[in-house]
Design a protein around this motif. Structure first.
Motif, short mmCIF file in Angstrom:
data_model
loop_
_atom_site.label_atom_id
_atom_site.label_comp_id
_atom_site.label_asym_id
_atom_site.label_seq_id
_atom_site.Cartn_x
_atom_site.Cartn_y
_atom_site.Cartn_z
N ARG A 83 -73.29 -5.45 -34.73
CA ARG A 83 -72.81 -4.35 -35.58
C ARG A 83 -73.60 -3.08 -35.25
NH1 ARG A 83 -71.21 -6.58 -41.52
NH2 ARG A 83 -70.23 -8.53 -40.87
N HIS A 90 -68.18 -3.47 -39.21
CA HIS A 90 -68.89 -3.84 -37.99
C HIS A 90 -69.36 -2.61 -37.24
CE1 HIS A 90 -68.24 -8.29 -37.76
NE2 HIS A 90 -67.41 -7.96 -38.72
N LEU A 105 -65.00 -3.27 -32.55
CA LEU A 105 -65.80 -3.53 -33.74
C LEU A 105 -65.07 -3.10 -35.01
CD1 LEU A 105 -69.34 -2.37 -32.48
CD2 LEU A 105 -68.61 -4.72 -32.94
N LYS A 129 -62.56 -5.58 -36.51
CA LYS A 129 -63.04 -6.80 -37.15
C LYS A 129 -63.12 -6.59 -38.66
CE LYS A 129 -65.62 -8.37 -33.10
NZ LYS A 129 -66.91 -8.77 -32.54
#
Length: 752
Positions: free
Chosen positions: A453, A358, A318, A321
């Motif tokens: 997220r 994220h 995450l 990103k």
């Protein structure tokens, strides 16, 4: 069935814990007139989990008593009380028993008395054989169709037949359960065994009886069973592996997820009677897939290693990103800030960072504006079209979270009842994330897709999670996850002394003065308990916090006797449960320690006893500290199962109060293993107005000086996050070098 056995049908489950099982029943094969039966036993005497409607055999022995109970003026019933009888669950051998069994068991959805009777009429006792076999087994009376098809002819709906098979799963293994009972294995552990090994359960245990420990049985009992029933020697590698796992689990009970050999060696050595040769042999073991795993010099309970490794991989993916600040984010950001509001610099940064990340962590002490900042983040994300999943660990924290952000929230436990959430644009938002352990976080990340997220909100200096792990602290400590800390106090008035006082404690410093305008520090005059009782009566509304369950119990009993001595007593004479966790009176404040969604009741919910008129179904009535849809306090009839999870709440442990505040807080300061700066900091920050600390100054100094879990808990997540980040950087660098080499080769080929 033998004539030497009573046959009974269960009508109520009063209590069900390892050492205390209380069941209600009626006779099926004995003429006893008007009667009811109470069975008192323990889980290791049962061959399956008791459910209302089941039939059980009780061997006829002289271990029961019969007495008369008056149920109404002049009307009596015989009460049969069996004390630890030999008993076992059996399948019904007649139509009425089968109908009662199937229609009462909630697992058999869609089957009432009519359909149950139709099944019995069609198949008689063959139905049990059919349900024990695979659904696609040919039906013995018509090989052209399967058992499933034959049952479907009777029940018509395919989903009802599927539920019948699923519901019967827990009864398929009754034939093997008698052996497990002989091996002294409790019923809940039996279920775990069958879940793992199904019909191979006996072989599963014969290969390694210490698997019982991994499934939740107490180690000392497992060790006894292994040596007594399976003849495992003291120096067997299977036993040594189990001892290392036990030592690791003991270590993990203190919140740690990783250990060195030196951390667990004392426990291992003690269990091996200080045999140095065996201890050295144990140190060379590498573990197994069920018990523990060893990575270089680090030892993990296997589950904790999997939990943290999975979390690290998801969090890193995450964080990798990217999202840039574009016009849509700017519009959502500006629209989410209410007119006339001016954010602190750190708050503005936090909102912006949350929208482009994220995964993001928002931290800050009490009153620093986390709630305001979170509300703006929620509003901005909703304007961008995202679905928000706001959760908190406790029921009370979830309620407060909902009030602060203005949208429906949930406890984590309720959210985890979902099978899988695969929304494209959604945000998981966890409040009070300092309470989040590794297992719970692992369950959350595996519930959501890798596109979800995640925002963690909390104060890492408060009490750590009860279970192993320290997710929020590790995320911040790793330095590789976007994080903003709020440090400007906004909640209390500018003149409040509580923020500066608590911040000094958090930093391991003595406050400038132990007593301030809002905080009273009191040296004991008589003793802690008596002084706390006296202090309680000085406030219109107050909550007492203590560190140990023993002190909490003493305080609750003393305060009840002092504050509510004349409240109407809850009389449990001749009731299904003859004792609660406390003696209760009308007017007592209480806390529920169980989450039960059927009653919209959550662990930590507070209330007051308003009626004490017990009957066969309910123990008492309480008014909850919670409002219904019309704005009135909710009233709840407490049944006998929930009654077991009812405690007095004049005084609470800090863990039960974390995530909540009270206007006035009284802190009982007593030295013990829980007392450190994290505990004291969290206690002080529970107050909305004033704090009253009762204790010795030397104990206050001890608490401030003693490091909290932030500095002492051993976890691996932060290092795993760093490792994932470093590995990714190396791969990117390698990929870049490959691209440069490829370009060079192409240019050379072109020149040729």
């Amino acid at each position: 069935m033998s004539n030497d056995a009573f046959l009974v049908r269960l009508t109520q489950i009063f209590r069900y814990s390892p050492d205390n099982v209380q069941l209600g029943a009626v006779f099926l094969n004995h003429r006893a007139g008007a009667h009811r039966i109470i069975i008192l036993t323990t889980q290791n005497k049962l061959n399956c989990e008791p459910k209302v409607g089941q039939q059980w055999e009780i061997t006829k022995e002289l271990n029961y008593a019969v007495r008369q109970q008056e149920v109404s003026p002049g009307v009596y019933v015989n009460v049969w009380r069996f004390m630890e009888p030999k008993l076992k669950c059996v399948m019904p051998d007649n139509g009425s028993g089968f109908v009662a069994f199937l229609s009462a068991e909630k697992k058999f959805r869609g089957i009432g008395k009519v359909k149950a009777q139709l099944l019995w009429d069609a198949f008689r006792s063959d139905i049990f054989t059919m349900l024990c076999e695979k659904p696609d087994t040919p039906y013995k009376h018509d090989k052209t169709i399967t058992n499933f098809d034959a049952i479907k002819i009777v029940l018509i709906r395919e989903e009802v037949v599927s539920d019948l098979y699923k519901g019967f799963e827990s009864y398929r293994n009754l034939r093997y359960s008698s052996q497990l009972v002989e091996w002294e294995i409790e019923e809940p552990i039996q279920r775990q065994i069958f879940r793992f090994a199904d019909k191979d359960a006996l072989t599963f245990l014969k290969e390694n009886p210490y698997r019982l420990f991994s499934l939740g049985m107490r180690f000392q009992k497992v060790d006894m069973i292994a040596q007594k029933h399976f003849k495992i020697s003291e120096c067997n590698d299977i036993r040594l592996t189990a001892i290392v796992e036990y030592a690791l689990r003991q270590w993990a009970d203190n919140g740690h997820t990783v250990a060195s050999w030196e951390d667990i060696k004392p426990t291992v050595s003690r269990l091996l009677n200080n045999d140095h040769q065996l201890t050295e042999k144990a140190s060379q073991l590498t573990g197994d897939i069920i018990g523990f795993t060893r990575q270089a010099d680090n030892y993990f309970v296997s589950g904790n290693y999997i939990f943290e490794k999975t979390i690290a991989k998801r969090f890193h993916s995450l964080s990798a990103k990217k999202r840039y600040w574009l016009a849509d984010l700017d519009d959502a950001y500006n629209a989410a800030i209410p007119d006339g509001w001016v954010l602190e610099k750190a708050q503005a940064l936090a909102v912006r960072m949350a929208l482009v990340s994220h995964i993001f962590a928002l931290s800050g002490g009490a009153g620093t504006g986390k709630t305001t900042t979170t509300r703006i983040i929620v509003d901005a994300y909703r304007r961008l079209g995202f679905t928000i999943y706001p959760v908190a660990l406790s029921g009370k924290a979830a309620r407060r979270f909902q009030q602060s952000i203005g949208i429906k929230t949930s406890t984590i436990a309720r959210l985890l009842k979902e099978k899988h959430i695969n929304d494209t644009n959604c945000v998981l938002m966890v409040d009070e994330a300092s309470m989040l352990d590794a297992y719970t976080m692992w369950r959350l990340v595996t519930l959501f897709s890798n596109r979800t997220r995640i925002i963690l909100i909390g104060d890492p200096h408060q009490l750590p999670p009860i279970n192993a792990g320290f997710v929020l602290n590790d995320v911040i400590k790793s330095g590789v996850i976007n994080h903003v800390e709020l440090d400007v106090v906004r909640r209390q008035a500018a003149t409040s002394s509580v923020p500066a006082y608590s911040q000094a404690i958090r930093n391991g410093q003595l406050p400038a003065a132990l007593t301030t305008r809002d905080i009273l520090f009191q040296e004991p005059v008589n003793n802690l308990i008596e002084d706390a009782v006296a202090a309680y009566t000085n406030y219109d509304s107050a909550m007492i916090i203590a560190a140990t369950n023993a002190t909490v119990r003493t305080m609750n009993e003393k305060l009840q006797a002092s504050v509510n001595p004349d409240g109407e007593l809850l009389d449990l004479t001749d009731m299904p449960v003859n004792a609660g966790n406390y003696t209760f009176r009308k007017g007592d404040p209480v806390v529920i320690t169980l989450t039960r969604y059927t009653d919209d009741v959550q662990n930590g919910m507070l209330g007051v006893v308003t009626a004490v008129c017990p009957n066969e179904k309910f123990a008492c009535t309480i008014e909850l500290d919670d409002l219904d849809e019309n704005g009135y306090r909710r009233s709840l009839n407490v049944d006998w199962e929930l009654f077991e999870y009812l405690d007095l709440a004049y005084c609470l442990t800090l863990h039960k109060l974390q995530g909540s505040q009270a206007k006035n807080i009284i802190v009982i300061l007593e030295r013990g293993w829980l007392l450190d700066r994290s505990w004291l900091y969290t206690a002080v920050t529970r107050a909305e107005s004033t704090v009253h600390i009762i204790g010795r100054e030397i104990d206050f100094l001890y608490a401030v000086d003693r490091k909290g879990a932030t500095d002492t808990r051993k976890t691996a997540l932060a290092e795993m996050l760093k490792s994932e980040c470093n590995m990714s950087c190396k791969e990117q660098k390698t990929g870049s070098n490959k691209q440069m080499l490829l370009k060079k080769v192409k240019s050379q080929v072109g020149s040729v």
